[in-house]
Scaffold this motif. Structure first.
Motif, PDB file in Angstrom:
ATOM      1  N   ALA A  91      60.727  29.035  15.395  1.00  0.00           N
ATOM      2  CA  ALA A  91      60.714  28.638  13.798  1.00  0.00           C
ATOM      3  C   ALA A  91      61.337  29.495  13.125  1.00  0.00           C
ATOM      4  N   ALA A  92      60.110  30.933  13.170  1.00  0.00           N
ATOM      5  CA  ALA A  92      60.184  31.823  12.770  1.00  0.00           C
ATOM      6  C   ALA A  92      62.284  32.477  12.642  1.00  0.00           C
ATOM      7  N   ARG A  93      62.650  31.749  12.840  1.00  0.00           N
ATOM      8  CA  ARG A  93      63.918  32.439  12.878  1.00  0.00           C
ATOM      9  C   ARG A  93      65.103  31.226  12.005  1.00  0.00           C
ATOM     10  N   VAL A  94      63.653  30.125  12.371  1.00  0.00           N
ATOM     11  CA  VAL A  94      65.202  29.123  10.974  1.00  0.00           C
ATOM     12  C   VAL A  94      63.482  28.961   9.938  1.00  0.00           C
ATOM     13  N   LEU A  95      62.810  29.006   9.832  1.00  0.00           N
ATOM     14  CA  LEU A  95      61.486  28.705   8.899  1.00  0.00           C
ATOM     15  C   LEU A  95      60.976  30.537   8.057  1.00  0.00           C
ATOM     16  N   ASP A  96      61.626  30.525   6.781  1.00  0.00           N
ATOM     17  CA  ASP A  96      61.214  31.883   6.487  1.00  0.00           C
ATOM     18  C   ASP A  96      59.446  31.611   6.152  1.00  0.00           C
ATOM     19  N   ASP A  97      58.764  32.956   6.147  1.00  0.00           N
ATOM     20  CA  ASP A  97      56.885  33.178   5.643  1.00  0.00           C
ATOM     21  C   ASP A  97      56.745  31.936   4.749  1.00  0.00           C
ATOM     22  N   GLN A  98      56.936  31.182   3.933  1.00  0.00           N
ATOM     23  CA  GLN A  98      56.405  30.129   3.014  1.00  0.00           C
ATOM     24  C   GLN A  98      56.939  28.991   4.363  1.00  0.00           C
ATOM     25  N   GLY A  99      57.090  29.243   5.026  1.00  0.00           N
ATOM     26  CA  GLY A  99      57.594  27.748   6.399  1.00  0.00           C
ATOM     27  C   GLY A  99      58.780  26.469   5.523  1.00  0.00           C
ATOM     28  N   LEU A 157      63.380  26.631   5.079  1.00  0.00           N
ATOM     29  CA  LEU A 157      64.171  27.001   5.722  1.00  0.00           C
ATOM     30  C   LEU A 157      64.786  27.788   5.195  1.00  0.00           C
ATOM     31  N   ARG A 158      64.642  29.471   5.806  1.00  0.00           N
ATOM     32  CA  ARG A 158      65.821  30.001   5.405  1.00  0.00           C
ATOM     33  C   ARG A 158      66.706  30.185   4.905  1.00  0.00           C
ATOM     34  N   ARG A 159      67.233  31.104   4.001  1.00  0.00           N
ATOM     35  CA  ARG A 159      68.813  30.584   3.154  1.00  0.00           C
ATOM     36  C   ARG A 159      69.780  30.155   4.015  1.00  0.00           C
ATOM     37  N   ASN A 208      71.619  27.160   7.564  1.00  0.00           N
ATOM     38  CA  ASN A 208      72.293  25.705   7.442  1.00  0.00           C
ATOM     39  C   ASN A 208      71.497  24.250   8.647  1.00  0.00           C
ATOM     40  N   VAL A 209      71.306  23.233   8.611  1.00  0.00           N
ATOM     41  CA  VAL A 209      70.510  22.936   9.043  1.00  0.00           C
ATOM     42  C   VAL A 209      71.040  21.637   8.492  1.00  0.00           C
ATOM     43  N   TYR A 210      71.854  20.137   9.636  1.00  0.00           N
ATOM     44  CA  TYR A 210      72.483  18.770   9.384  1.00  0.00           C
ATOM     45  C   TYR A 210      71.371  18.121  10.625  1.00  0.00           C
ATOM     46  N   VAL A 211      71.452  17.018   9.971  1.00  0.00           N
ATOM     47  CA  VAL A 211      71.075  15.528  10.285  1.00  0.00           C
ATOM     48  C   VAL A 211      72.075  15.051  10.358  1.00  0.00           C
ATOM     49  N   ASN A 212      72.558  15.078  11.523  1.00  0.00           N
ATOM     50  CA  ASN A 212      74.300  13.569  11.710  1.00  0.00           C
ATOM     51  C   ASN A 212      74.785  14.873  11.123  1.00  0.00           C
ATOM     52  N   ASP A 213      75.893  14.464  10.439  1.00  0.00           N
ATOM     53  CA  ASP A 213      75.905  14.459   9.386  1.00  0.00           C
ATOM     54  C   ASP A 213      75.695  15.926   7.795  1.00  0.00           C
ATOM     55  N   ASP A 214      74.860  15.201   8.004  1.00  0.00           N
ATOM     56  CA  ASP A 214      74.424  15.426   6.480  1.00  0.00           C
ATOM     57  C   ASP A 214      73.368  16.684   5.995  1.00  0.00           C
ATOM     58  N   ASP A 215      74.344  17.692   5.418  1.00  0.00           N
ATOM     59  CA  ASP A 215      72.958  19.173   5.083  1.00  0.00           C
ATOM     60  C   ASP A 215      71.754  18.665   4.648  1.00  0.00           C
ATOM     61  N   VAL A 216      70.972  19.099   5.027  1.00  0.00           N
ATOM     62  CA  VAL A 216      69.736  18.701   4.764  1.00  0.00           C
ATOM     63  C   VAL A 216      69.207  19.547   3.195  1.00  0.00           C
ATOM     64  N   ARG A 217      70.311  19.569   2.853  1.00  0.00           N
ATOM     65  CA  ARG A 217      69.827  20.853   1.800  1.00  0.00           C
ATOM     66  C   ARG A 217      70.048  19.594   0.128  1.00  0.00           C
ATOM     67  N   PHE A 218      70.761  19.093   0.789  1.00  0.00           N
ATOM     68  CA  PHE A 218      71.589  17.759  -0.124  1.00  0.00           C
ATOM     69  C   PHE A 218      70.289  16.357   0.052  1.00  0.00           C
ATOM     70  N   GLU A 219      69.552  16.714   1.516  1.00  0.00           N
ATOM     71  CA  GLU A 219      68.935  15.294   1.016  1.00  0.00           C
ATOM     72  C   GLU A 219      67.211  15.746   0.527  1.00  0.00           C
ATOM     73  N   VAL A 225      70.735  17.141  16.079  1.00  0.00           N
ATOM     74  CA  VAL A 225      70.031  17.593  14.336  1.00  0.00           C
ATOM     75  C   VAL A 225      70.984  19.567  14.858  1.00  0.00           C
ATOM     76  N   SER A 226      72.594  19.869  13.918  1.00  0.00           N
ATOM     77  CA  SER A 226      72.488  21.161  14.071  1.00  0.00           C
ATOM     78  C   SER A 226      71.934  22.104  13.456  1.00  0.00           C
ATOM     79  N   ILE A 227      71.678  23.349  14.012  1.00  0.00           N
ATOM     80  CA  ILE A 227      71.045  24.450  13.289  1.00  0.00           C
ATOM     81  C   ILE A 227      72.757  25.548  13.298  1.00  0.00           C
ATOM     82  N   ILE A 228      72.821  26.011  12.032  1.00  0.00           N
ATOM     83  CA  ILE A 228      74.510  26.556  12.341  1.00  0.00           C
ATOM     84  C   ILE A 228      73.764  27.536  11.409  1.00  0.00           C
ATOM     85  N   PRO A 229      73.557  29.586  11.653  1.00  0.00           N
ATOM     86  CA  PRO A 229      73.636  30.165  11.133  1.00  0.00           C
ATOM     87  C   PRO A 229      74.679  30.729   9.663  1.00  0.00           C
ATOM     88  N   ALA A 230      74.292  31.084   8.698  1.00  0.00           N
ATOM     89  CA  ALA A 230      76.200  31.041   7.753  1.00  0.00           C
ATOM     90  C   ALA A 230      76.132  32.354   8.043  1.00  0.00           C
TER      91      ALA A 230
END
Length: 91
Positions: free
Chosen positions: A43-51, A53-55, A58-69, A82-87
């Motif tokens: 979780a510390a690698r995916v979330l920042d100190d405020q909890g 998602l780190r900038r 990128n995280v997708y649920v099925n084919d949807d980018d959660v930043r736009f959901e 669920v796909s976790i993809i480092p930029a």
């Protein structure tokens, strides 16, 4: 809800080398909490100190980018992928 989480190579040290792991949760936040419970430190690698998602992650649920959901409140239906993809940066 049970989902399958695809883990990028850089985070596989937390999952014992597994490229995909199961997780439970009705929302992305719950899925990440379940990942942390079963794979301490991820979780510390995916979330920042405020909890949030780190900038650079990128995280997708099925084919949807959660930043736009709904971000961490994005619904994770049973059987979802669920796909976790480092930029990637470069030039």
């Amino acid at each position: 809800m049970s989902v399958n989480v695809r883990i990028p190579t850089i985070l596989r040290t937390y999952t014992g080398g597994k490229a995909e792991v199961p997780a439970q949760g009705a929302t992305l936040a719950e899925v990440i909490a379940d990942l942390e419970k079963n794979h301490t430190g991820i979780a510390a690698r995916v979330l920042d100190d405020q909890g949030k998602l780190r900038r650079f992650v990128n995280v997708y649920v099925n084919d949807d980018d959660v930043r736009f959901e709904q971000g961490l409140e994005t619904v994770t239906p049973d059987g979802a992928g669920v796909s976790i993809i480092p930029a990637v940066a470069g030039g």
